[in-house]
Write a protein that holds these residues in place. Structure first.
Motif, mmCIF file in Angstrom:
data_model
loop_
_atom_site.group_PDB
_atom_site.id
_atom_site.type_symbol
_atom_site.label_atom_id
_atom_site.label_comp_id
_atom_site.label_asym_id
_atom_site.label_seq_id
_atom_site.Cartn_x
_atom_site.Cartn_y
_atom_site.Cartn_z
ATOM 1 N N TRP A 164 -7.873 4.515 -9.342
ATOM 2 C CA TRP A 164 -7.362 5.884 -9.233
ATOM 3 C C TRP A 164 -6.012 6.016 -9.948
ATOM 4 O O TRP A 164 -5.753 7.003 -10.633
ATOM 5 C CB TRP A 164 -7.215 6.276 -7.764
ATOM 6 C CG TRP A 164 -8.400 6.990 -7.215
ATOM 7 C CD1 TRP A 164 -9.358 6.505 -6.373
ATOM 8 C CD2 TRP A 164 -8.776 8.346 -7.493
ATOM 9 N NE1 TRP A 164 -10.298 7.468 -6.103
ATOM 10 C CE2 TRP A 164 -9.967 8.613 -6.776
ATOM 11 C CE3 TRP A 164 -8.233 9.357 -8.272
ATOM 12 C CZ2 TRP A 164 -10.607 9.844 -6.821
ATOM 13 C CZ3 TRP A 164 -8.873 10.591 -8.317
ATOM 14 C CH2 TRP A 164 -10.041 10.822 -7.607
ATOM 15 N N LEU B 264 0.865 6.742 -6.805
ATOM 16 C CA LEU B 264 -0.249 7.665 -7.005
ATOM 17 C C LEU B 264 0.205 9.112 -6.841
ATOM 18 O O LEU B 264 -0.187 9.986 -7.628
ATOM 19 C CB LEU B 264 -1.372 7.347 -6.011
ATOM 20 C CG LEU B 264 -2.593 8.269 -6.042
ATOM 21 C CD1 LEU B 264 -3.287 8.193 -7.399
ATOM 22 C CD2 LEU B 264 -3.559 7.890 -4.928
ATOM 23 N N THR C 285 -8.057 1.710 -5.439
ATOM 24 C CA THR C 285 -6.729 2.313 -5.533
ATOM 25 C C THR C 285 -6.157 2.167 -6.937
ATOM 26 O O THR C 285 -5.619 3.125 -7.515
ATOM 27 C CB THR C 285 -5.774 1.665 -4.511
ATOM 28 O OG1 THR C 285 -6.294 1.855 -3.190
ATOM 29 C CG2 THR C 285 -4.390 2.287 -4.604
ATOM 30 N N GLN D 274 0.737 4.147 -2.814
ATOM 31 C CA GLN D 274 0.548 5.562 -2.477
ATOM 32 C C GLN D 274 1.641 6.417 -3.110
ATOM 33 O O GLN D 274 1.365 7.510 -3.627
ATOM 34 C CB GLN D 274 0.549 5.750 -0.959
ATOM 35 C CG GLN D 274 0.355 7.211 -0.544
ATOM 36 C CD GLN D 274 0.151 7.392 0.938
ATOM 37 O OE1 GLN D 274 -0.286 6.473 1.642
ATOM 38 N NE2 GLN D 274 0.459 8.576 1.455
ATOM 39 N N TRP E 222 -8.211 -2.491 -3.006
ATOM 40 C CA TRP E 222 -7.268 -2.703 -4.096
ATOM 41 C C TRP E 222 -7.806 -2.179 -5.419
ATOM 42 O O TRP E 222 -7.103 -1.467 -6.140
ATOM 43 C CB TRP E 222 -6.936 -4.196 -4.213
ATOM 44 C CG TRP E 222 -6.349 -4.760 -2.966
ATOM 45 C CD1 TRP E 222 -6.947 -5.577 -2.058
ATOM 46 C CD2 TRP E 222 -5.024 -4.519 -2.463
ATOM 47 N NE1 TRP E 222 -6.091 -5.873 -1.032
ATOM 48 C CE2 TRP E 222 -4.904 -5.251 -1.249
ATOM 49 C CE3 TRP E 222 -3.937 -3.786 -2.916
ATOM 50 C CZ2 TRP E 222 -3.743 -5.258 -0.489
ATOM 51 C CZ3 TRP E 222 -2.768 -3.779 -2.163
ATOM 52 C CH2 TRP E 222 -2.679 -4.509 -0.972
ATOM 53 N N LEU F 99 -6.878 3.776 0.458
ATOM 54 C CA LEU F 99 -5.590 3.511 1.094
ATOM 55 C C LEU F 99 -5.695 3.611 2.610
ATOM 56 O O LEU F 99 -5.152 2.762 3.337
ATOM 57 C CB LEU F 99 -4.544 4.492 0.568
ATOM 58 C CG LEU F 99 -4.074 4.244 -0.869
ATOM 59 C CD1 LEU F 99 -3.302 5.442 -1.401
ATOM 60 C CD2 LEU F 99 -3.207 2.990 -0.944
ATOM 61 N N LEU G 62 0.825 -1.208 0.000
ATOM 62 C CA LEU G 62 0.000 0.000 0.000
ATOM 63 C C LEU G 62 0.860 1.258 0.000
ATOM 64 O O LEU G 62 0.520 2.253 -0.651
ATOM 65 C CB LEU G 62 -0.934 0.001 1.216
ATOM 66 C CG LEU G 62 -2.085 -1.004 1.197
ATOM 67 C CD1 LEU G 62 -2.937 -0.855 2.455
ATOM 68 C CD2 LEU G 62 -2.946 -0.843 -0.036
#
Length: 266
Positions: free
Chosen positions: A243, A160, A240, A157, A237, A218, A153
């Motif tokens: 996105w 992203l 995320t 992040q 999942w 997240l 994760l």
């Protein structure tokens, strides 16, 4: 995808330069301070320590049934620290091209290097703090297998933030109002995510609004891993990844459209 692959190759070929720029970016944050390199880490640490002291020690506030944990301070820390990391990385990434405008006009360097520098510098500050939080909470569940999802994760992040920071940097170069708009959204975004309250407390009819925040999935994943000791649900999942895919698509379009004009905008 070809456009993004070209940007990735540019970063890889200049990886030594990116590392040097990132180190300078981190050093600039504590330049002239009495605490030196400790100062960038101390600020978020004091914030989360205040959450624990006020809500768990002083007031002993508790969440109701359905929450991942009953301790309010512990609940806030797991969500607030990733949110602070997200806001810092996105904000600095968004301003990276404007700040490097003079250098880009004089040197034919790929703009992506400067956004990458800004986001990586932020991750060097918040990454160790997030790992520290993970190590502090994982023993509560005896380091069960779901803890392996925690670094995944964190990696998602970071990806992203890189994509979103670069897309916003291009938009900010073309339209300076982007900085004010995104700053406002980041300031109110904490209220539109399960950070200050459990997801189950938000009215079910309006719960879809929370999923418009890229950090909702997240944060929910971090809460499941660190507070419950369970694997994040599938919704964490796929939301995320959705996105990330949407941001990558937008970024590819912006890069193609701005290649010949980006430096002039700066």
């Amino acid at each position: 995808m070809r456009t993004l692959l070209n940007e990735l190759r540019a970063v890889w070929h200049a990886k030594v330069l990116v590392w040097v720029l990132t180190r300078r970016e981190v050093a600039a944050r504590h330049s002239g301070t009495a605490l030196g390199v400790l100062w960038p880490y101390l600020q978020p640490l004091l914030t989360v320590a205040a959450y624990y002291l006020v809500f768990d020690v002083v007031f002993s506030m508790r969440l109701g049934d359905g929450a991942p944990t009953h301790a309010v301070g512990a609940f806030l820390i797991v969500g607030a620290l990733p949110w602070m990391a997200f806001c810092d990385a996105v904000s600095r990434g968004m301003n990276s091209l404007i700040d490097a405008g003079g250098l880009l006009q004089k040197n034919p360097l790929p703009p992506v290097l400067f956004t990458t520098r800004a986001v990586l510098a932020s991750s060097l500050i918040y990454g160790p703090l997030l790992v520290l939080v993970g190590l502090a909470y994982a023993p509560m569940h005896r380091f069960q297998w779901p803890v392996l999802a925690f670094p995944v994760l964190l990696g998602l992040q970071l990806l992203l933030c890189l994509l979103l920071g670069f897309a916003l940097a291009i938009l900010a170069a073309a339209l300076r109002d982007t900085v004010q708009l995104v700053g406002f959204l980041l300031s109110v975004g904490i209220y539109l995510s399960p950070i200050l309250f459990p997801l189950t407390l938000f009215p079910e009819a309006w719960r879809w609004v929370l999923w418009l925040n890229p950090m909702t999935a997240l944060v929910q994943g971090y809460q499941e891993i660190l507070l419950r000791g369970t694997w994040p649900p599938l919704s964490v999942w796929w939301v995320t990844l959705a996105w990330i895919a949407a941001t990558a698509t937008l970024l590819a379009l912006l890069v193609r459209r701005s290649q010949d004009q980006l430096v002039d905008w700066l």
